[in-house]
Motif scaffolding. Structure first.
Motif, PDB file in Angstrom:
ATOM      1  N   LEU A 141      37.190 -24.883 -98.253  1.00 40.72           N
ATOM      2  CA  LEU A 141      36.072 -25.427 -97.473  1.00 40.72           C
ATOM      3  C   LEU A 141      36.260 -26.942 -97.344  1.00 40.72           C
ATOM      4  O   LEU A 141      36.413 -27.635 -98.358  1.00 40.72           O
ATOM      5  N   VAL A 142      36.267 -27.420 -96.103  1.00 43.70           N
ATOM      6  CA  VAL A 142      36.332 -28.865 -95.852  1.00 43.70           C
ATOM      7  C   VAL A 142      34.961 -29.301 -95.328  1.00 43.70           C
ATOM      8  O   VAL A 142      34.440 -28.698 -94.383  1.00 43.70           O
ATOM      9  N   VAL A 143      34.388 -30.308 -95.977  1.00 43.20           N
ATOM     10  CA  VAL A 143      33.066 -30.806 -95.566  1.00 43.20           C
ATOM     11  C   VAL A 143      33.189 -32.293 -95.255  1.00 43.20           C
ATOM     12  O   VAL A 143      33.883 -33.025 -95.973  1.00 43.20           O
ATOM     13  N   ALA A 144      32.530 -32.739 -94.188  1.00 42.81           N
ATOM     14  CA  ALA A 144      32.432 -34.182 -93.915  1.00 42.81           C
ATOM     15  C   ALA A 144      30.946 -34.485 -93.814  1.00 42.81           C
ATOM     16  O   ALA A 144      30.259 -33.926 -92.949  1.00 42.81           O
ATOM     17  N   SER A 145      30.455 -35.308 -94.727  1.00 43.97           N
ATOM     18  CA  SER A 145      29.007 -35.549 -94.758  1.00 43.97           C
ATOM     19  C   SER A 145      28.725 -37.029 -94.933  1.00 43.97           C
ATOM     20  O   SER A 145      29.282 -37.678 -95.818  1.00 43.97           O
ATOM     21  N   GLU A 146      27.858 -37.566 -94.081  1.00 42.60           N
ATOM     22  CA  GLU A 146      27.566 -39.004 -94.146  1.00 42.60           C
ATOM     23  C   GLU A 146      26.072 -39.278 -93.973  1.00 42.60           C
ATOM     24  O   GLU A 146      25.418 -38.698 -93.094  1.00 42.60           O
ATOM     25  N   VAL A 147      25.576 -40.162 -94.814  1.00 45.80           N
ATOM     26  CA  VAL A 147      24.211 -40.687 -94.654  1.00 45.80           C
ATOM     27  C   VAL A 147      24.340 -42.210 -94.476  1.00 45.80           C
ATOM     28  O   VAL A 147      23.929 -42.986 -95.328  1.00 45.80           O
ATOM     29  N   LEU A 148      24.939 -42.596 -93.341  1.00 47.09           N
ATOM     30  CA  LEU A 148      25.227 -44.017 -93.097  1.00 47.09           C
ATOM     31  C   LEU A 148      23.954 -44.856 -93.057  1.00 47.09           C
ATOM     32  O   LEU A 148      23.980 -46.058 -93.331  1.00 47.09           O
ATOM     33  N   SER A 149      22.822 -44.209 -92.734  1.00 48.65           N
ATOM     34  CA  SER A 149      21.550 -44.962 -92.666  1.00 48.65           C
ATOM     35  C   SER A 149      21.242 -45.635 -94.001  1.00 48.65           C
ATOM     36  O   SER A 149      20.543 -46.636 -94.040  1.00 48.65           O
ATOM     37  N   LYS A 150      21.807 -45.086 -95.095  1.00 45.16           N
ATOM     38  CA  LYS A 150      21.509 -45.644 -96.425  1.00 45.16           C
ATOM     39  C   LYS A 150      22.357 -46.880 -96.736  1.00 45.16           C
ATOM     40  O   LYS A 150      22.071 -47.593 -97.692  1.00 45.16           O
ATOM     41  N   ILE A 151      23.439 -47.097 -95.968  1.00 40.36           N
ATOM     42  CA  ILE A 151      24.250 -48.317 -96.190  1.00 40.36           C
ATOM     43  C   ILE A 151      24.221 -49.208 -94.934  1.00 40.36           C
ATOM     44  O   ILE A 151      25.077 -50.058 -94.737  1.00 40.36           O
ATOM     45  N   THR A 152      23.225 -48.955 -94.078  1.00 35.28           N
ATOM     46  CA  THR A 152      23.068 -49.735 -92.848  1.00 35.28           C
ATOM     47  C   THR A 152      22.139 -50.911 -93.101  1.00 35.28           C
ATOM     48  O   THR A 152      21.090 -50.751 -93.724  1.00 35.28           O
ATOM     49  N   ASP A 153      22.542 -52.085 -92.607  1.00 39.19           N
ATOM     50  CA  ASP A 153      21.683 -53.271 -92.689  1.00 39.19           C
ATOM     51  C   ASP A 153      20.754 -53.242 -91.480  1.00 39.19           C
ATOM     52  O   ASP A 153      21.162 -53.566 -90.358  1.00 39.19           O
ATOM     53  N   TRP A 154      19.503 -52.868 -91.718  1.00 41.32           N
ATOM     54  CA  TRP A 154      18.546 -52.701 -90.612  1.00 41.32           C
ATOM     55  C   TRP A 154      18.065 -54.045 -90.066  1.00 41.32           C
ATOM     56  O   TRP A 154      17.191 -54.091 -89.214  1.00 41.32           O
ATOM     57  N   GLN A 155      18.665 -55.150 -90.576  1.00 37.05           N
ATOM     58  CA  GLN A 155      18.387 -56.468 -89.978  1.00 37.05           C
ATOM     59  C   GLN A 155      19.564 -56.920 -89.111  1.00 37.05           C
ATOM     60  O   GLN A 155      19.523 -57.994 -88.528  1.00 37.05           O
ATOM     61  N   ASP A 156      20.655 -56.141 -89.070  1.00 32.79           N
ATOM     62  CA  ASP A 156      21.869 -56.544 -88.357  1.00 32.79           C
ATOM     63  C   ASP A 156      22.029 -55.725 -87.073  1.00 32.79           C
ATOM     64  O   ASP A 156      22.505 -54.589 -87.100  1.00 32.79           O
ATOM     65  N   ARG A 157      21.665 -56.339 -85.947  1.00 29.95           N
ATOM     66  CA  ARG A 157      21.720 -55.588 -84.678  1.00 29.95           C
ATOM     67  C   ARG A 157      23.145 -55.239 -84.263  1.00 29.95           C
ATOM     68  O   ARG A 157      23.362 -54.360 -83.436  1.00 29.95           O
ATOM     69  N   ASN A 158      24.133 -55.969 -84.812  1.00 32.14           N
ATOM     70  CA  ASN A 158      25.537 -55.677 -84.473  1.00 32.14           C
ATOM     71  C   ASN A 158      25.995 -54.314 -84.978  1.00 32.14           C
ATOM     72  O   ASN A 158      26.923 -53.727 -84.434  1.00 32.14           O
ATOM     73  N   THR A 159      25.389 -53.832 -86.063  1.00 29.83           N
ATOM     74  CA  THR A 159      25.837 -52.553 -86.630  1.00 29.83           C
ATOM     75  C   THR A 159      24.764 -51.457 -86.628  1.00 29.83           C
ATOM     76  O   THR A 159      25.086 -50.291 -86.437  1.00 29.83           O
ATOM     77  N   CYS A 160      23.478 -51.831 -86.809  1.00 32.53           N
ATOM     78  CA  CYS A 160      22.475 -50.777 -87.035  1.00 32.53           C
ATOM     79  C   CYS A 160      22.258 -49.867 -85.824  1.00 32.53           C
ATOM     80  O   CYS A 160      21.818 -48.735 -85.982  1.00 32.53           O
ATOM     81  N   VAL A 161      22.604 -50.352 -84.634  1.00 31.40           N
ATOM     82  CA  VAL A 161      22.393 -49.513 -83.448  1.00 31.40           C
ATOM     83  C   VAL A 161      23.496 -48.460 -83.300  1.00 31.40           C
ATOM     84  O   VAL A 161      23.376 -47.535 -82.492  1.00 31.40           O
ATOM     85  N   LEU A 162      24.584 -48.612 -84.084  1.00 32.70           N
ATOM     86  CA  LEU A 162      25.777 -47.776 -83.864  1.00 32.70           C
ATOM     87  C   LEU A 162      25.813 -46.506 -84.707  1.00 32.70           C
ATOM     88  O   LEU A 162      26.505 -45.555 -84.363  1.00 32.70           O
ATOM     89  N   LEU A 163      25.090 -46.501 -85.833  1.00 36.82           N
ATOM     90  CA  LEU A 163      25.349 -45.504 -86.876  1.00 36.82           C
ATOM     91  C   LEU A 163      24.302 -44.393 -86.949  1.00 36.82           C
ATOM     92  O   LEU A 163      23.146 -44.590 -86.552  1.00 36.82           O
ATOM     93  N   GLY A 164      24.701 -43.246 -87.478  1.00 37.41           N
ATOM     94  CA  GLY A 164      23.780 -42.119 -87.638  1.00 37.41           C
ATOM     95  C   GLY A 164      24.216 -41.239 -88.801  1.00 37.41           C
ATOM     96  O   GLY A 164      25.277 -41.448 -89.392  1.00 37.41           O
ATOM     97  N   ASP A 165      23.376 -40.259 -89.132  1.00 37.36           N
ATOM     98  CA  ASP A 165      23.634 -39.352 -90.255  1.00 37.36           C
ATOM     99  C   ASP A 165      23.944 -37.934 -89.756  1.00 37.36           C
ATOM    100  O   ASP A 165      23.383 -37.495 -88.736  1.00 37.36           O
ATOM    101  N   GLY A 166      24.763 -37.203 -90.520  1.00 32.70           N
ATOM    102  CA  GLY A 166      25.047 -35.812 -90.160  1.00 32.70           C
ATOM    103  C   GLY A 166      26.153 -35.253 -91.031  1.00 32.70           C
ATOM    104  O   GLY A 166      26.764 -35.993 -91.819  1.00 32.70           O
ATOM    105  N   ALA A 167      26.380 -33.952 -90.898  1.00 30.46           N
ATOM    106  CA  ALA A 167      27.450 -33.307 -91.666  1.00 30.46           C
ATOM    107  C   ALA A 167      28.062 -32.166 -90.861  1.00 30.46           C
ATOM    108  O   ALA A 167      27.368 -31.481 -90.099  1.00 30.46           O
ATOM    109  N   GLY A 168      29.368 -31.992 -91.053  1.00 30.25           N
ATOM    110  CA  GLY A 168      30.076 -30.884 -90.420  1.00 30.25           C
ATOM    111  C   GLY A 168      30.988 -30.244 -91.450  1.00 30.25           C
ATOM    112  O   GLY A 168      31.320 -30.877 -92.467  1.00 30.25           O
ATOM    113  N   ALA A 169      31.374 -29.005 -91.220  1.00 25.94           N
ATOM    114  CA  ALA A 169      32.229 -28.309 -92.191  1.00 25.94           C
ATOM    115  C   ALA A 169      33.132 -27.309 -91.479  1.00 25.94           C
ATOM    116  O   ALA A 169      32.827 -26.859 -90.372  1.00 25.94           O
ATOM    117  N   ALA A 170      34.240 -26.986 -92.151  1.00 25.67           N
ATOM    118  CA  ALA A 170      35.149 -25.970 -91.618  1.00 25.67           C
ATOM    119  C   ALA A 170      35.747 -25.194 -92.788  1.00 25.67           C
ATOM    120  O   ALA A 170      35.988 -25.772 -93.854  1.00 25.67           O
TER     121      ALA A 170
END
Ligand code: ACO
Length: 334
Positions: A141-170
């Motif tokens: 089982l290969v899993v890719a899981s990210e909660v980027l919102s937890k390491i996102t600087d919500w004061q930095d418009r250069n990065t916070c608009v780009l990122l999201g959370d989700g997971a996929g597996a195969a």
């Protein structure tokens, strides 16, 4: 990694999980100095998913894994290994892989994490492919899981608009069948460690352990020099896409669908154009999810699989690029 041995590696199931909460560009206008118009024209992103405060990478990953196991019609006890690609693990240790193993009750499986940032799913496929080819395992089982919102600087418009959370597996399986469906034909991997400073999270590791200072200086958030990353992302993904096809002696005109990492629609379009592909040949979901790092390509693969738009024999290529820098591609014959 060409494939001339008698063991072939196939994808027998895929899955994904996206948190319910949708964060739109309009919502972001209330958080930082930005606009829906800027985000859509500069990135192609319209909305992204955000996990709840109590959700960690293993929670999203476990849901995606269950979905993939169901799709593969196998039980967790049949797994020999679990490989988790993430840059947002629940904690340094134990690995998110071991946490997911316990959540699933996959008693026979060994588990590990792997960090290749946005290329993580392809790197994890490569490790799984190698274990299967070497007959160390028969189902992984290969899993890719990210909660980027937890390491996102919500004061930095250069990065916070780009990122999201989700997971996929195969779920990957070894087979001796002559011409199995969804067979991995080649995997190409590359790293360019000299660019590490362009995209990183400086603190929290052994270089800058957590301290009052590190928190005050906002060093526990993702930092990116977007313009420089953009340029190298295009060059590296083009190279990876070409090399992956070359490795399995497949010409570009045989390629039915390219599934690229979804960081920015302008990067995706630049790659599609330079490879001479039509817009129908390049998969896009960046508008709905933004950049979910390793989970991006995994979620896209699940969406493509379940859309049933591909036919047996079609050639599909995954290609990704991320912090490190890392890049990679994987060619699959449907
Ligand atoms: N809203 C409004 N204005 C903004 C925003 C925003 N959200 N963000 C930046 N700007 C401003 C900048 O401050 C700058 O203003 P200035 O000229 O007054 O300084 C202006 O917009 C232009 O900024 P650029 O950086 O030139 O914008 P660019 O067109 O390069 O787009 C972006 C920036 C979207 C980050 C782009 O460079 C990009 O997509 N880079 C690559 C990202 C990527 O591929 N990441 C890969 C992996 S990610 C991972 O591994 C987790």
């Amino acid at each position: 990694m060409g494939s001339n041995n008698e063991i072939k590696v196939t994808i027998i199931g895929t899955g994904s999980y996206l948190p319910e909460k949708v964060l739109t560009n309009r919502d972001l206008e209330r958080i930082v100095d930005t606009s829906d118009e800027w985000i859509v024209t500069r990135t192609g992103i319209k909305e992204r998913r955000i996990s709840s405060p109590e959700q960690a990478a293993s929670d999203l990953g476990t849901e995606a894994a269950k979905n993939a196991l169901e799709n593969a019609k196998i039980s967790p006890e049949e797994l020999d290994a679990i490989i988790v690609a993430t840059i947002t693990p629940d904690m340094f240790f134990p690995s998110t892989g071991c946490i997911i193993q316990n959540n699933l009750g996959a008693k026979k499986a060994f588990a590990l994490d792997l960090n290749a940032a946005c290329s993580g799913f392809i790197y994890a496929l490569a490790v799984a492919y190698s274990f299967l080819k070497a007959k160390l395992c028969s189902k992984i089982l290969v899993v890719a899981s990210e909660v980027l919102s937890k390491i996102t600087d919500w004061q930095d418009r250069n990065t916070c608009v780009l990122l999201g959370d989700g997971a996929g597996a195969a779920v990957l399986s070894a087979t001796t069948e002559k011409d199995p469906p969804k067979q991995i034909l080649s995997i190409f991997l590359a790293s360019q460690g000299e660019y590490g400073d362009l995209l990183n999270m400086p603190a929290g590791g052994s270089r800058i352990p957590a301290s009052v200072e590190s928190v005050k200086n906002r060093l526990h958030f993702l930092k990116m020099k977007g313009k420089e990353v953009f340029r190298i992302a295009v060059i590296s993904m083009l190279e990876a896409a070409r090399r992956g096809l070359e490795m399995c002696n497949t010409s570009l005109d045989k390629l039915k669908l390219l599934i690229p990492h979804q960081a920015n629609i302008r990067i995706i379009n630049a790659i599609g154009e330079r490879l001479g592909l039509s817009s129908e040949q390049v998969y896009v979901n960046v508008d709905r999810y933004g950049n979910m790092s390793a989970a991006t390509v995994a979620v896209a693969l699940d969406e493509v699989t379940k859309s049933n738009k591909l036919n047996r024999g079609d050639i599909v290529e995954l290609v990704a690029f991320g912090a490190g820098f890392t890049s990679g591609s994987c060619v699959i014959q449907w």
